[in-house]
Scaffold this active site. Sequence first.
Site, short mmCIF file in Angstrom:
data_model
loop_
_atom_site.label_atom_id
_atom_site.label_comp_id
_atom_site.label_asym_id
_atom_site.label_seq_id
_atom_site.Cartn_x
_atom_site.Cartn_y
_atom_site.Cartn_z
N GLY A 18 0.73 -1.18 -0.13
CA GLY A 18 0.03 -0.13 -0.09
C GLY A 18 0.84 1.24 0.06
N LEU A 71 -4.79 -11.13 6.40
CA LEU A 71 -5.05 -10.82 7.85
C LEU A 71 -6.35 -11.65 8.35
CD1 LEU A 71 -4.51 -6.99 7.93
CD2 LEU A 71 -3.55 -8.58 9.37
N ALA A 94 -5.20 -3.28 5.60
CA ALA A 94 -6.60 -2.90 5.77
C ALA A 94 -7.47 -2.98 4.57
CB ALA A 94 -6.89 -1.68 6.63
N THR A 139 -6.98 5.42 12.99
CA THR A 139 -7.32 6.49 12.23
C THR A 139 -8.07 7.53 12.79
OG1 THR A 139 -8.73 6.80 10.34
CG2 THR A 139 -9.12 4.79 11.42
N GLU A 141 -10.73 8.69 11.43
CA GLU A 141 -12.13 8.16 11.14
C GLU A 141 -12.96 7.79 12.37
OE1 GLU A 141 -14.23 7.92 8.51
OE2 GLU A 141 -12.93 9.48 7.66
N TYR A 163 -16.14 0.86 8.25
CA TYR A 163 -14.56 0.82 8.35
C TYR A 163 -14.22 1.51 9.80
CZ TYR A 163 -9.70 3.10 8.00
OH TYR A 163 -8.69 3.50 7.74
N LYS A 167 -12.35 -0.23 12.81
CA LYS A 167 -11.08 0.11 13.43
C LYS A 167 -11.15 0.64 14.91
CE LYS A 167 -8.31 0.57 9.77
NZ LYS A 167 -6.58 0.25 9.87
P1 NAP Z 1 -3.78 1.37 1.27
O1 NAP Z 1 -2.89 2.11 0.19
O2 NAP Z 1 -5.06 1.13 0.88
O3 NAP Z 1 -2.89 -0.21 1.43
C1 NAP Z 1 -3.77 -1.11 2.15
C2 NAP Z 1 -2.69 -2.41 2.18
O4 NAP Z 1 -3.36 -3.24 2.99
C3 NAP Z 1 -2.46 -2.79 0.96
O5 NAP Z 1 -0.87 -3.37 0.72
C4 NAP Z 1 -3.34 -4.06 0.72
O6 NAP Z 1 -2.79 -5.07 -0.18
C5 NAP Z 1 -3.34 -4.58 2.17
N1 NAP Z 1 -4.54 -5.35 2.39
C6 NAP Z 1 -6.07 -5.21 2.20
N2 NAP Z 1 -6.57 -6.16 2.63
C7 NAP Z 1 -5.60 -7.10 3.23
C8 NAP Z 1 -5.95 -8.41 3.95
N3 NAP Z 1 -7.06 -8.88 4.03
N4 NAP Z 1 -4.74 -9.03 4.42
C9 NAP Z 1 -3.46 -8.45 4.34
N5 NAP Z 1 -3.41 -7.28 3.58
C10 NAP Z 1 -4.41 -6.44 3.09
O7 NAP Z 1 -3.75 2.26 2.69
P2 NAP Z 1 -2.66 3.17 3.09
O8 NAP Z 1 -3.21 4.50 2.82
O9 NAP Z 1 -1.25 3.00 2.76
O10 NAP Z 1 -3.12 2.99 4.79
C11 NAP Z 1 -2.36 1.83 5.71
C12 NAP Z 1 -3.14 1.97 6.94
O11 NAP Z 1 -3.24 2.92 7.75
C13 NAP Z 1 -4.49 1.21 6.58
O12 NAP Z 1 -4.60 0.38 7.64
C14 NAP Z 1 -5.49 2.43 6.65
O13 NAP Z 1 -6.57 2.07 7.10
C15 NAP Z 1 -4.61 3.24 7.85
N6 NAP Z 1 -4.93 4.59 7.66
C16 NAP Z 1 -4.59 5.23 6.59
C17 NAP Z 1 -4.64 6.81 6.53
C18 NAP Z 1 -4.44 7.51 5.34
O14 NAP Z 1 -4.80 8.71 5.15
N7 NAP Z 1 -3.65 7.07 4.32
C19 NAP Z 1 -4.89 7.26 7.65
C20 NAP Z 1 -5.26 6.79 8.90
C21 NAP Z 1 -5.08 5.26 8.85
P3 NAP Z 1 -3.32 -4.87 -1.66
O15 NAP Z 1 -2.31 -3.81 -2.20
O16 NAP Z 1 -3.15 -6.52 -2.36
O17 NAP Z 1 -4.60 -4.56 -1.98
N1 GDD Z 2 -13.22 9.11 -2.46
C1 GDD Z 2 -13.93 10.03 -2.51
N2 GDD Z 2 -14.29 10.29 -3.91
N3 GDD Z 2 -14.26 11.18 -1.58
C2 GDD Z 2 -14.64 12.12 -2.03
C3 GDD Z 2 -15.21 12.29 -3.26
C4 GDD Z 2 -14.98 11.31 -4.31
O1 GDD Z 2 -15.41 11.48 -5.32
N4 GDD Z 2 -15.88 13.60 -3.46
C5 GDD Z 2 -15.95 14.09 -2.31
N5 GDD Z 2 -15.20 12.95 -1.28
C6 GDD Z 2 -14.92 13.42 -0.03
C7 GDD Z 2 -15.55 12.06 0.95
O2 GDD Z 2 -16.74 12.13 1.28
C8 GDD Z 2 -14.89 12.54 2.28
O3 GDD Z 2 -15.56 13.27 3.17
C9 GDD Z 2 -13.22 13.24 1.84
O4 GDD Z 2 -13.49 13.45 0.38
C10 GDD Z 2 -12.14 12.24 1.85
O5 GDD Z 2 -12.50 11.16 1.20
P1 GDD Z 2 -11.50 9.95 1.11
O6 GDD Z 2 -10.26 10.61 0.19
O7 GDD Z 2 -11.92 8.72 0.37
O8 GDD Z 2 -10.73 9.72 2.49
P2 GDD Z 2 -11.34 9.30 3.95
O9 GDD Z 2 -11.08 10.72 4.59
O10 GDD Z 2 -12.87 8.95 3.70
O11 GDD Z 2 -10.53 8.21 4.38
C11 GDD Z 2 -9.17 7.93 4.56
O12 GDD Z 2 -8.53 8.88 5.45
C12 GDD Z 2 -8.95 8.07 6.73
C13 GDD Z 2 -8.27 8.95 7.97
O13 GDD Z 2 -9.14 10.01 8.24
C14 GDD Z 2 -8.55 6.59 4.29
O14 GDD Z 2 -7.27 6.74 3.77
C15 GDD Z 2 -8.98 5.96 5.45
O15 GDD Z 2 -8.34 4.68 5.28
C16 GDD Z 2 -8.26 6.75 6.76
O16 GDD Z 2 -8.52 6.04 7.86
#
Ligand code: NAP
Ligand code: GDD
Length: 365
Positions: A18, A71, A94, A139, A141, A163, A167
């Site tokens: 990821g 997982l 995740a 997160t 969230e 989600y 979490k």
């Molecule tokens: P991401 O790009 O969606 O990566 C998710 C990773 O989890 C990928 O490697 C995916 O594998 C793997 N995965 C999915 N389902 C799985 C399973 N059943 N078993 C094992 N691995 C699995 O997410 P990210 O943005 O890097 O985020 C990393 C973590 O931080 C996640 O847990 C996310 O919920 C959390 N988080 C993210 C943010 C953010 O803003 N990015 C903020 C807060 C928390 P594949 O490549 O095969 O799909």
């Molecule tokens: N994805 C998406 N697509 N979001 C949209 C769109 C669209 O076309 N238009 C508006 N949004 C709004 C969503 O409704 C949300 O309020 C905001 O943009 C951010 O959406 P995402 O980028 O999908 O991220 P997220 O905030 O829902 O979740 C991400 O951040 C979390 C941490 O706060 C993910 O990375 C989660 O895994 C992570 O936990």
Amino acid sequence: MSELTHAGKVALITGITGQDGSYLTEFLLSKGYEVHGIIRRSSSFNTGRIDHIYRDRHETGVKLFLHYGDLCDATNLITIIANVKPDEIYNLGAMSHVKVSFDMPEYTADCDGVGVLRMLDAIRACGLEKTCRFYQASTSELYGKVQEVPQSETTPFYPRSPYAVAKQYAFWILVNYREAYGMHLTNGILFNHESPRRGATFVTRKITIAVSRISQGLDKCLFLGNIDAKRDWGHARDYVKGMWMMLQHDVADDYVLATGETHTVREFVEKAFVEVGITIAWKGETGTVDEIGVDASDESRVLVQIDPRYFRPTEVELLLGDPSKAKRDLGWEAELGFEGLVKDMMDADLKMVKGETIDPEAPRP
Ligand code: NAP
Ligand code: GDD
């Protein structure tokens, strides 16, 4: 901390393919770690974000090893942890898309919630509970329908999606195991962090790809959902460093990582268009499906429209983090702010769209 200070240490990363997993792997390798990652079997390649650092294990000096796993498969997790014997585990795996979790709530609960329990029990089953430190990707969230602004480690949770509910289970089972068994377990409560490696269905990357394509005449219009949602957006590279810093702290605890600034999706759209020399003017009633974004220099050109398909059954309207505990205890601060983030992502996607780089989720600096 200088390079190779941690030579000899072994880390295991779930979610290594990821966005965060790829940056964390680069970071840990630069510190001298041996890194093991769990990848899912897929009929198509899912290692695009780490291909640039992967080397065939028959070569000498290889420090990155990949293992098939999931997982949702406890036996497999126990086998991997028993073989690898990690000093540190980063549980980043995740089903991470909030909107998709409404379509797949049961799988999300299994992977994002019970999956953490499986990891913790696997550590115990392997007798590593006194030596292995564990990071859980919690997160912002969790704050959902926010109970205070800004949100800190003491703000009550109010999750607003399958989600976030999954979490929340993960968050508390970790705290329970920390208290029950004295394990070194840490929740990183991370606010949104993005990068050129962000998945293309998250809003920031969806915007930067679409704006880049529109600028090159490849697309006409960007369709979005709720553009008035506010997020505290930082850069993923800064946040993976924070994950590592949490595990170096001798007392395990929970930390918020955030920039302390919040911006609307609408502002992100405006800034992205500015990067390609276009000013957006908003027309129609604000906050309704009739609102459109047009090119201010040619108002017949509709560049942004609202599609209710992207609305969520329950929305998180406002996230704004208070990262002062991480600054005080760990010395962590976000280096790149909102403007720098938009620019970094736009630069990368413009290159990709112009054919100077190969693939939307291929690694870039
Ligand atoms: P991401 O790009 O969606 O990566 C998710 C990773 O989890 C990928 O490697 C995916 O594998 C793997 N995965 C999915 N389902 C799985 C399973 N059943 N078993 C094992 N691995 C699995 O997410 P990210 O943005 O890097 O985020 C990393 C973590 O931080 C996640 O847990 C996310 O919920 C959390 N988080 C993210 C943010 C953010 O803003 N990015 C903020 C807060 C928390 P594949 O490549 O095969 O799909
Ligand atoms: N994805 C998406 N697509 N979001 C949209 C769109 C669209 O076309 N238009 C508006 N949004 C709004 C969503 O409704 C949300 O309020 C905001 O943009 C951010 O959406 P995402 O980028 O999908 O991220 P997220 O905030 O829902 O979740 C991400 O951040 C979390 C941490 O706060 C993910 O990375 C989660 O895994 C992570 O936990």
